[in-house]
Design a protein around this motif. Sequence first.
Motif, PDB file in Angstrom:
ATOM      1  N   UNK A  16      30.829  10.134 -22.442  1.00 36.72           N
ATOM      2  CA  UNK A  16      31.447   8.799 -22.458  1.00 36.72           C
ATOM      3  C   UNK A  16      30.879   7.980 -23.616  1.00 36.72           C
ATOM      4  N   UNK A  17      29.550   8.038 -23.792  1.00 35.86           N
ATOM      5  CA  UNK A  17      28.895   7.336 -24.904  1.00 35.86           C
ATOM      6  C   UNK A  17      29.403   7.822 -26.253  1.00 35.86           C
ATOM      7  N   UNK A  18      29.534   9.159 -26.399  1.00 34.68           N
ATOM      8  CA  UNK A  18      30.057   9.728 -27.653  1.00 34.68           C
ATOM      9  C   UNK A  18      31.467   9.215 -27.918  1.00 34.68           C
ATOM     10  N   UNK A  19      32.307   9.243 -26.883  1.00 30.20           N
ATOM     11  CA  UNK A  19      33.705   8.835 -27.046  1.00 30.20           C
ATOM     12  C   UNK A  19      33.818   7.362 -27.435  1.00 30.20           C
ATOM     13  N   UNK A  20      33.078   6.499 -26.727  1.00 36.54           N
ATOM     14  CA  UNK A  20      33.175   5.056 -26.968  1.00 36.54           C
ATOM     15  C   UNK A  20      32.804   4.694 -28.395  1.00 36.54           C
ATOM     16  N   UNK A  21      31.691   5.255 -28.902  1.00 36.16           N
ATOM     17  CA  UNK A  21      31.227   4.909 -30.236  1.00 36.16           C
ATOM     18  C   UNK A  21      32.076   5.560 -31.312  1.00 36.16           C
ATOM     19  N   UNK A  50      21.125  -2.012 -28.863  1.00 32.10           N
ATOM     20  CA  UNK A  50      21.525  -0.764 -28.222  1.00 32.10           C
ATOM     21  C   UNK A  50      21.480   0.364 -29.243  1.00 32.10           C
ATOM     22  N   UNK A  51      20.779   1.464 -28.955  1.00 36.23           N
ATOM     23  CA  UNK A  51      20.786   2.601 -29.875  1.00 36.23           C
ATOM     24  C   UNK A  51      22.202   3.131 -30.063  1.00 36.23           C
ATOM     25  N   UNK A  52      22.563   3.390 -31.311  1.00 33.87           N
ATOM     26  CA  UNK A  52      23.873   3.967 -31.587  1.00 33.87           C
ATOM     27  C   UNK A  52      24.937   2.948 -31.939  1.00 33.87           C
ATOM     28  N   UNK A  53      24.746   1.693 -31.555  1.00 38.16           N
ATOM     29  CA  UNK A  53      25.740   0.662 -31.863  1.00 38.16           C
ATOM     30  C   UNK A  53      25.173  -0.248 -32.949  1.00 38.16           C
ATOM     31  N   UNK A  54      25.863  -0.342 -34.046  1.00 39.27           N
ATOM     32  CA  UNK A  54      25.360  -1.090 -35.196  1.00 39.27           C
ATOM     33  C   UNK A  54      25.799  -2.544 -35.161  1.00 39.27           C
ATOM     34  N   UNK A  55      24.817  -3.442 -35.286  1.00 39.40           N
ATOM     35  CA  UNK A  55      25.133  -4.865 -35.378  1.00 39.40           C
ATOM     36  C   UNK A  55      25.929  -5.171 -36.634  1.00 39.40           C
ATOM     37  N   UNK A  56      25.589  -4.507 -37.740  1.00 40.96           N
ATOM     38  CA  UNK A  56      26.316  -4.705 -38.994  1.00 40.96           C
ATOM     39  C   UNK A  56      27.766  -4.270 -38.863  1.00 40.96           C
ATOM     40  N   UNK A  57      27.989  -3.168 -38.138  1.00 39.88           N
ATOM     41  CA  UNK A  57      29.359  -2.692 -37.937  1.00 39.88           C
ATOM     42  C   UNK A  57      30.181  -3.712 -37.151  1.00 39.88           C
ATOM     43  N   UNK A  58      29.554  -4.348 -36.171  1.00 37.59           N
ATOM     44  CA  UNK A  58      30.232  -5.392 -35.403  1.00 37.59           C
ATOM     45  C   UNK A  58      30.623  -6.553 -36.331  1.00 37.59           C
ATOM     46  N   UNK A  59      29.729  -6.907 -37.246  1.00 34.62           N
ATOM     47  CA  UNK A  59      30.031  -7.978 -38.211  1.00 34.62           C
ATOM     48  C   UNK A  59      31.199  -7.575 -39.114  1.00 34.62           C
ATOM     49  N   UNK A  60      31.267  -6.276 -39.471  1.00 36.73           N
ATOM     50  CA  UNK A  60      32.386  -5.773 -40.270  1.00 36.73           C
ATOM     51  C   UNK A  60      33.690  -5.931 -39.503  1.00 36.73           C
ATOM     52  N   UNK A 115      21.016   9.010 -20.740  1.00 38.33           N
ATOM     53  CA  UNK A 115      22.179   9.864 -21.009  1.00 38.33           C
ATOM     54  C   UNK A 115      23.212   9.109 -21.845  1.00 38.33           C
ATOM     55  N   UNK A 116      23.473   7.852 -21.461  1.00 37.96           N
ATOM     56  CA  UNK A 116      24.431   7.030 -22.209  1.00 37.96           C
ATOM     57  C   UNK A 116      23.914   6.735 -23.609  1.00 37.96           C
ATOM     58  N   UNK A 117      22.607   6.428 -23.735  1.00 30.59           N
ATOM     59  CA  UNK A 117      22.007   6.141 -25.039  1.00 30.59           C
ATOM     60  C   UNK A 117      22.126   7.349 -25.971  1.00 30.59           C
ATOM     61  N   UNK A 118      21.845   8.547 -25.445  1.00 30.07           N
ATOM     62  CA  UNK A 118      21.961   9.764 -26.255  1.00 30.07           C
ATOM     63  C   UNK A 118      23.404   9.940 -26.731  1.00 30.07           C
ATOM     64  N   UNK A 119      24.359   9.665 -25.846  1.00 23.27           N
ATOM     65  CA  UNK A 119      25.764   9.739 -26.224  1.00 23.27           C
ATOM     66  C   UNK A 119      26.109   8.746 -27.324  1.00 23.27           C
ATOM     67  N   UNK A 120      25.584   7.524 -27.214  1.00 21.26           N
ATOM     68  CA  UNK A 120      25.834   6.506 -28.238  1.00 21.26           C
ATOM     69  C   UNK A 120      25.258   6.926 -29.583  1.00 21.26           C
ATOM     70  N   UNK A 121      24.060   7.512 -29.560  1.00 20.84           N
ATOM     71  CA  UNK A 121      23.405   7.953 -30.802  1.00 20.84           C
ATOM     72  C   UNK A 121      24.213   9.083 -31.448  1.00 20.84           C
ATOM     73  N   UNK A 122      24.638  10.067 -30.643  1.00 22.35           N
ATOM     74  CA  UNK A 122      25.448  11.170 -31.189  1.00 22.35           C
ATOM     75  C   UNK A 122      26.765  10.632 -31.741  1.00 22.35           C
ATOM     76  N   UNK A 123      27.381   9.718 -30.999  1.00 25.76           N
ATOM     77  CA  UNK A 123      28.655   9.145 -31.428  1.00 25.76           C
ATOM     78  C   UNK A 123      28.559   8.397 -32.736  1.00 25.76           C
ATOM     79  N   UNK A 124      27.385   7.793 -33.011  1.00 24.19           N
ATOM     80  CA  UNK A 124      27.224   7.027 -34.252  1.00 24.19           C
ATOM     81  C   UNK A 124      27.312   7.917 -35.488  1.00 24.19           C
ATOM     82  N   UNK A 125      27.033   9.221 -35.335  1.00 21.52           N
ATOM     83  CA  UNK A 125      27.180  10.160 -36.455  1.00 21.52           C
ATOM     84  C   UNK A 125      28.644  10.222 -36.888  1.00 21.52           C
TER      85      UNK A 125
END
Length: 268
Positions: free
Chosen positions: A119-124, A161-171, A222-232
């Motif tokens: 779920x974390x991978x998909x969301x990010x 939050x690991x995997x979610x970029x604050x800069x990306x949100x600003x973009x 588990x969610x954090x790991x998914x977010x980190x993988x998704x950020x790739x």
Amino acid sequence: MKWKNIYRGMAMGVSDVVPGVSGGTIAVLLGFYNQLIAAINGLFTREWKKHLGFLIPLGIGMALAIFSFSRLMDWLLNYYEQPTYYFFIGLIIGILPYLFRESDARNKFKWQHVLLLFVGIFLISRLNISPDEGAIITDRSFSIYLLLFFSGFIASAAMILPGISGSLVLVVIGVYKTVINAVSTFDFTVIIIVGIGIALGIITMSKVIHYFLRNYQTATFALIIGLVIGSVFVIFPGWTSNVTQLTLCIVLFALGLIVAYVLGKVEY
């Protein structure tokens, strides 16, 4: 004062300037993410002095990095965008073994935790970087200041939050170039307004994360790991047919892996 946190803060600050790379991810790599969340929450307890001693050097390091490296990162992303992102991809992938070890995934992960990871991978991975979106805003009306404040608030909630970029949100909101330009030109009005939003957002989000880490630690990891993988997938800049460019990308990817390994060994 925990002065060691200055270099940690600098690492977080550099990453927070780059769309797609999270300061929270760097905190995970350096092994102090849980301490960071606990320290922010501890500001409102009787032990606030101890937690302030942890956070002040971290804040100094982040401020130094953001003001010192914002122009450099802007230049790198303009002229060496692919190699720069390959370095951060190597860094992110290099974090994963430490995350799996820290969460004791082999023994604790059940099917629902694996599901949360995906779920974390998909969301990010649904997010896209579009650095060219959003021109520099020159208007200084009340509504623009309000936009900048809430942009800082939302971005900081993502930043921690690991995997979610604050800069990306600003973009995505369309104010990234405005904020980076303010930092580069020392436009303190914009910096202060966005900074207040960031501070309030970090305090608010840290309470939420602290609650879940305390009560649902394995699921949160588990969610954090998914977010980190998704950020790739978010920051992957594609392939290049230019041999020189491709070689540089591979070298910097490997360098990112090495840096993650060395930092992980030192910190963990």
